[in-house]
Design an enzyme around this catalytic site. Structure first.
Site, PDB file in Angstrom:
ATOM      1  CE1 TYR A  56      12.618  -8.798 172.123  1.00 31.32           C
ATOM      2  CE2 TYR A  56      11.313 -10.516 171.076  1.00 31.32           C
ATOM      3  CZ  TYR A  56      12.547 -10.013 171.449  1.00 31.32           C
ATOM      4  OH  TYR A  56      13.695 -10.716 171.165  1.00 31.32           O
ATOM      5  CD  GLN A  89      14.690 -24.100 168.002  1.00 33.39           C
ATOM      6  OE1 GLN A  89      15.686 -23.403 167.896  1.00 33.39           O
ATOM      7  NE2 GLN A  89      14.389 -25.060 167.134  1.00 33.39           N
ATOM      8  CG  ASN A  90       8.363 -21.234 166.427  1.00 32.27           C
ATOM      9  OD1 ASN A  90       9.529 -21.037 166.102  1.00 32.27           O
ATOM     10  ND2 ASN A  90       7.543 -22.026 165.749  1.00 32.27           N
ATOM     11  CG  ASP A  92       4.376 -18.575 166.888  1.00 27.62           C
ATOM     12  OD1 ASP A  92       5.133 -18.704 165.902  1.00 27.62           O
ATOM     13  OD2 ASP A  92       3.771 -19.541 167.408  1.00 27.62           O
ATOM     14  CG  HIS A 107      14.323 -20.102 172.197  1.00 27.48           C
ATOM     15  ND1 HIS A 107      14.656 -20.294 170.875  1.00 27.48           N
ATOM     16  CD2 HIS A 107      15.180 -20.876 172.911  1.00 27.48           C
ATOM     17  CE1 HIS A 107      15.682 -21.131 170.802  1.00 27.48           C
ATOM     18  NE2 HIS A 107      16.002 -21.508 172.014  1.00 27.48           N
TER      19      HIS A 107
HETATM   20  N1  APR Z   1       7.815 -24.994 156.326  1.00 27.25           N
HETATM   21  C1  APR Z   1       8.764 -25.643 157.046  1.00 27.25           C
HETATM   22  N2  APR Z   1      10.027 -25.156 157.247  1.00 27.25           N
HETATM   23  C2  APR Z   1      10.308 -23.973 156.668  1.00 27.25           C
HETATM   24  C3  APR Z   1       9.378 -23.238 155.896  1.00 27.25           C
HETATM   25  C4  APR Z   1       8.079 -23.799 155.741  1.00 27.25           C
HETATM   26  N3  APR Z   1       7.112 -23.172 155.027  1.00 27.25           N
HETATM   27  N4  APR Z   1       9.989 -22.097 155.461  1.00 27.25           N
HETATM   28  C5  APR Z   1      11.263 -22.124 155.960  1.00 27.25           C
HETATM   29  N5  APR Z   1      11.463 -23.257 156.658  1.00 27.25           N
HETATM   30  C6  APR Z   1      12.663 -23.717 157.355  1.00 27.25           C
HETATM   31  C7  APR Z   1      13.985 -23.168 156.829  1.00 27.25           C
HETATM   32  O1  APR Z   1      14.451 -23.990 155.763  1.00 27.25           O
HETATM   33  C8  APR Z   1      14.868 -23.300 158.076  1.00 27.25           C
HETATM   34  O2  APR Z   1      15.481 -24.575 158.135  1.00 27.25           O
HETATM   35  O3  APR Z   1      12.565 -23.270 158.683  1.00 27.25           O
HETATM   36  C9  APR Z   1      13.867 -23.172 159.235  1.00 27.25           C
HETATM   37  C10 APR Z   1      13.952 -21.843 159.943  1.00 27.25           C
HETATM   38  O4  APR Z   1      15.226 -21.753 160.528  1.00 27.25           O
HETATM   39  P1  APR Z   1      15.585 -20.437 161.393  1.00 27.25           P
HETATM   40  O5  APR Z   1      15.161 -19.223 160.661  1.00 27.25           O
HETATM   41  O6  APR Z   1      17.013 -20.608 161.823  1.00 27.25           O
HETATM   42  O7  APR Z   1      14.620 -20.562 162.661  1.00 27.25           O
HETATM   43  P2  APR Z   1      14.858 -21.431 163.951  1.00 27.25           P
HETATM   44  O8  APR Z   1      15.605 -22.678 163.639  1.00 27.25           O
HETATM   45  O9  APR Z   1      13.531 -21.572 164.609  1.00 27.25           O
HETATM   46  O10 APR Z   1      15.778 -20.459 164.853  1.00 27.25           O
HETATM   47  C11 APR Z   1      16.084 -20.946 166.131  1.00 27.25           C
HETATM   48  O11 APR Z   1      17.168 -18.868 166.644  1.00 27.25           O
HETATM   49  O12 APR Z   1      16.941 -16.617 166.292  1.00 27.25           O
HETATM   50  C12 APR Z   1      16.879 -17.593 167.272  1.00 27.25           C
HETATM   51  O13 APR Z   1      15.571 -17.746 169.212  1.00 27.25           O
HETATM   52  C13 APR Z   1      15.492 -17.655 167.817  1.00 27.25           C
HETATM   53  O14 APR Z   1      14.040 -19.548 168.154  1.00 27.25           O
HETATM   54  C14 APR Z   1      14.947 -18.952 167.243  1.00 27.25           C
HETATM   55  C15 APR Z   1      16.188 -19.792 167.073  1.00 27.25           C
END
Ligand code: APR
Length: 234
Positions: A56, A89-90, A92, A107
């Site tokens: 982190y 969920q971010n 940042d 989160h």
């Molecule tokens: N603009 C919009 N969406 C996008 C872009 C973009 N430029 N690039 C990728 N994506 C989409 C992907 O298609 C996907 O559906 O963003 C989504 C990211 O999904 P994940 O990587 O699963 O992220 P997230 O859903 O936030 O994960 C949820 O999982 O790892 C844990 O705690 C962590 O908060 C996180 C949670």
């Protein structure tokens, strides 16, 4: 309480992708080359707290070099016409740096650590401040203020209450695979319009209007649509 229509937005890693912050699931189980369960789970933290602190610290330093993108900024601009509440969920702070007024972190937050012996005690860190398992702040040993896998999501209830107040619900950049965050859209009032901005959604819930675009372009399209649909009250 204003009489502006209320937009509740649920954002995930995808909204920060165009700021150069990697998403989670397009890296085959790795987060910045670390196995997710080593650095983002309660077991991983118990097994190797020094690795988790280091991980982190690296993420926080990288965040200091990232900037909010157009999608974050457009959410702030919508506050002129709408009551906008962001549930993210971010971990940042890009929504904060874009100026959004109402932000709920499901989160946790990368820019904070918390006392190991008191969950309610958090300490703000600079982007280049690093902690280790031996760090002591105000007499407390600390841990990342992050919700690890295998841990409860204490902010979920307040998020559910918020979702239930939405006149418009917007989902941006989340794969909708991690619960309970993925269930939020089930708590909106019946008939609430739901928009989902994602270039490659892994699943599309029934009744949701998808904008298959990256967050920056998708937010431009959605902002135009909403400003037309909800003209300024004179
Ligand atoms: N603009 C919009 N969406 C996008 C872009 C973009 N430029 N690039 C990728 N994506 C989409 C992907 O298609 C996907 O559906 O963003 C989504 C990211 O999904 P994940 O990587 O699963 O992220 P997230 O859903 O936030 O994960 C949820 O999982 O790892 C844990 O705690 C962590 O908060 C996180 C949670």
């Amino acid at each position: 309480m204003t009489d502006k229509p209320r937009i509740v937005v649920s954002t995930g890693a995808g909204i920060s992708a165009e700021s150069g912050i990697k998403t989670f699931r397009d890296a085959d189980g790795l987060w910045e080359n670390y196995p997710v369960m080593d650095v983002a789970s309660a077991d991983g933290f118990a097994r190797n707290p020094a690795l988790v602190h280091q991980f982190y610290n690296e993420r926080r330093a990288a965040l200091g070099k990232a900037m909010p993108n157009k999608a974050h900024l457009l959410l702030k601009e919508l506050e002129d016409r709408f009551d906008v509440f962001v549930i993210t969920q971010n971990v940042d702070d890009l929504h904060e740096r874009a100026g959004s007024s109402n932000i709920l972190h499901l989160h946790g937050e990368l820019t904070k650590v918390r006392a190991l012996d008191d969950d309610s005690l958090t300490f703000k860190l600079g982007y280049n401040e690093a902690t280790t398992p031996e760090t002591v702040i105000d007499g407390h040993r600390v841990r990342p203020h992050i919700v690890f896998f295998q841990e409860a999501v204490p902010m979920f209830e307040p998020a559910v209450e918020l979702a239930a107040t939405a006149d418009i619900f917007v989902i941006i950049g989340t794969s909708l695979v991690v619960y309970p965050a993925a269930a939020l859209l089930n708590y909106v009032k019946a008939g609430t319009p739901i928009y989902y901005i994602d270039p490659a959604p892994s699943r599309v819930p029934a009744g949701v209007t998808v904008i298959r675009k990256p967050a920056t372009e998708g937010m431009e399209e959605l902002a135009r649509l909403l400003l037309e649909k909800y003209p300024e009250k004179d």
